[in-house]
Structure formats: C-alpha cells, structure tokens
Design an enzyme around this catalytic site. Sequence first.
Site, short mmCIF file in Angstrom:
data_model
loop_
_atom_site.label_atom_id
_atom_site.label_comp_id
_atom_site.label_asym_id
_atom_site.label_seq_id
_atom_site.Cartn_x
_atom_site.Cartn_y
_atom_site.Cartn_z
CB CYS A 7 4.08 2.45 9.67
SG CYS A 7 3.05 1.11 9.14
CB THR A 57 11.24 -9.00 -12.88
OG1 THR A 57 12.22 -8.67 -13.87
CG2 THR A 57 10.85 -10.46 -13.01
CD GLN A 109 -5.12 -1.92 8.79
OE1 GLN A 109 -5.65 -2.98 9.11
NE2 GLN A 109 -3.84 -1.68 9.03
CB ALA A 130 -0.96 -0.01 1.18
CB THR A 131 4.19 2.18 1.38
OG1 THR A 131 3.85 1.93 2.74
CG2 THR A 131 5.14 3.36 1.29
N1 PMP Z 1 -2.17 2.43 4.69
C1 PMP Z 1 -2.68 1.90 5.82
C2 PMP Z 1 -4.03 2.35 6.28
C3 PMP Z 1 -1.95 0.95 6.54
O1 PMP Z 1 -2.48 0.42 7.66
C4 PMP Z 1 -0.69 0.55 6.06
C5 PMP Z 1 0.15 -0.46 6.83
N2 PMP Z 1 0.28 -0.12 8.19
C6 PMP Z 1 -0.20 1.12 4.87
C7 PMP Z 1 -0.98 2.05 4.22
C8 PMP Z 1 1.12 0.71 4.30
O2 PMP Z 1 1.01 -0.59 3.79
P1 PMP Z 1 2.29 -1.45 3.38
O3 PMP Z 1 2.82 -2.02 4.65
O4 PMP Z 1 1.73 -2.50 2.47
O5 PMP Z 1 3.23 -0.57 2.68
#
Ligand code: PMP
Length: 374
Positions: free
Chosen positions: A325, A242, A180, A71-72
């Site tokens: 995070c 890749t 989430q 997601a990041t």
């Molecule tokens: N958005 C939300 C709402 C998250 O909870 C998280 C992970 N804590 C992320 C983004 C980032 O996801 P990822 O660990 O896959 O980079």
Amino acid sequence: MTIYLDYNATTPVLPEVADLVYKMMVDEFGNAGSRTHEFGVAAKRAVELARGQVANVVGAEKSEVIFTSGATESNNIAILGLREFAEANNKKHIITTKIEHKSVLEPIKHLQKQGFDVTYLNVGESGDIDVNELKAALRDETCLVSIMHINNETGSIQPIGDVCQALASHEAYLHVDAAQSFGKYPSDIDNPRIDLVSVSGHKLYAPKGIGTLILRRRDFTKPPLTPIYLGGGQEKGLRPGTLAVPLIAGFGLACELAQKNAQKWCEHAAFLKANLMDSLKALNAEFLCNPTSPYVLNFSVPGVNSEALMVQLKGIAAVSNGSACTSNSYTPSHVLSAMGLNEEKIAGSIRISWSHLTKTVPSDEICRSIKELL
Ligand code: PMP
C-alpha cells in the site's frame, strides 16, 4: 514458474468462493434492498447468511456486522465516525501505535489537525507495544484506543488480550485493525472488550473490494459512530450504498472456510516458516521481530540490499520489501523505523508471506540468490 509469496499483500480467491460470486453476479443478481420480489429476497437472504458467517469468526452477533469495501474503509468509519461523540463529550484524546497501517494513521492525523490530542505508543525492537505505556497514557478524556492485531509488514502480534485487560475499567472505545489476522490467527480478537474490528476480504481468499467493520455492543449499546457518507440508509445508515451482494456472499463463505480450517492452515504455515528460518539462519539472516504471525517472515541479511535481492528472485519467487500500500513512496518503512532498526537493516528487509495454498517455499533457491549477492 514464479511462486507467489506475497500473501500479506493479497490472496487469490478460493475456487468455491469464486463459483459463488459468479452465481450471485449472473443468476441471483437481485438488489438486497428490493423488497417487492423474490430476486431481492434471495439477495437479502444471501447477505444475511454471510453476515452470520462473518460474525461467527469472532463470536459476534449478526447484527454487529457492517459490510464495507475493505479494511481501509472500516478503519476510516471507526475512527472518523467517533469524532462527533468525542467532540460533544470533550473526549478528544486518542491512543494508537507508531506501526499502524496508513489507513489508521491518516484518519487519526486528520483528527489531530482538527484539534485532537494523539499519543503514539512506541514499539521495541521486538515490534510489540508495552502495555504499561498504554496504561500510563490513558486519560479521562481518552475516547479511542486503536491498536492493530498483526502487523502487515513484520507479522508482529500485539498483546490484544492484555490491552483488553488494561481497558477493563476504562470507557475508551477499543478499535482493532485485524486485516492480517481475522480468520487466520483467531487468538484474542474474539475478546468482547474489543468494540470495533476492521477486516479485509482479500487477505482471506475473498475478492478485493469487500470487508467488514464489526461494532460490538457494550452493555447493550453500540459504539456511537456517526456515518461519514450519507445515502439510502443501508447497513444501519453507517455505510449506505447498494450492497455488493456477490462479494458479500463470497466473503461470507471465505470466512466460514477460514474458521473451519484455521488450525490446520496455521499449522501448515508454521511448518513452512520453521523450514525457511532454518535455511536462512545459515546465512546469518536477522529476523526482524518476535513473536510473529506464522504466515510471514521479515528478515534482512547483512550486506544484501532488498531491491537487489528482489531482482535476483525474478522468476523464482514474488516477494516484497515493504507494504504494498505504500510501495509508490520511497520513504523507509515507518514500521521498521519505529522498531529502531538502522538504515542498513531497513534497506535489506524482505517480507515473504505464504498461506495454506503454498506447498513449499523454495528455500534453497532463495538462499542461493542471497549468496550470489554476498
Ligand atoms: N490494515 C492492514 C493491517 C492491512 O494489511 C491492510 C492491507 N494492506 C489494510 C488495513 C487495508 O486493507 P484494504 O486493502 O482492505 O483496504
């Protein structure tokens, strides 16, 4: 043995998913870009199967799914990728909320430093935005509205259906960070008004390092993203490199299993939550927002510090007092601060999160640990 109760931070990989990942690493290890032999063809087939499994969760088209590392990365591609379009069309206004994940807030802050104007929507003590504030903030030059679905720290659920309605006659692109909720709490994120959806595999029983950005077509046209990396053109040029075939195949299967079981898993989670809330009420616990995801509870007990409680819970339950995070910074949670909670409540905030794999939450032991601190 310590019970894992930090599923909002990450989940274990389901055994059937791990088996598939292993098979794709050891036996069917081809490069999905190799067109000249059957190893490549088999890998590509696995990727396309997974693309469909991911798309199905929100009723998207297979061709709208771009695989990323999580997601990041999806959030960064969605937000920074709109920069060129916004600059070329003089639409340099972004609307977001004060409670987004840092992987949304930081790229937006970066654009702000480059001359974009940003409106940060407030949340009340409930943790929810007010859609009227969003409507009032919209301008002709708003190019992006980025609002998360379920908050990772509190579980607050934003009214994405109402957000879609508010944007019905506005051209701004709508991005939803569904890390989430995807596959766990399906309501609203299948709304076709959402242009961009970010997803993380490791929140959904797939391995770490895989995710997706879904780019929905509106009037047959995809959001006009410019890639932030350049390379071999994979994933329609938006995420070159890749393809991580084993992770993609595992993620696809995890999505299929989540979709199939979403209701059952949700009901079990809600049952666990109701029991835990009942036990905590007897200790005057304050639940930090409402309504919330069935998978998480963020609470604080007057007079109890979260660091002390986590020490007390060692050997009983693995919980958290904020977003993993941001755990290397000691600043109070930006989410709880935005909700207007006082310092004492923030210092006492504990996040407990579970899943369908959690048989029971040890409420009695948790309450005993709290009482020992009172
Ligand atoms: N958005 C939300 C709402 C998250 O909870 C998280 C992970 N804590 C992320 C983004 C980032 O996801 P990822 O660990 O896959 O980079």
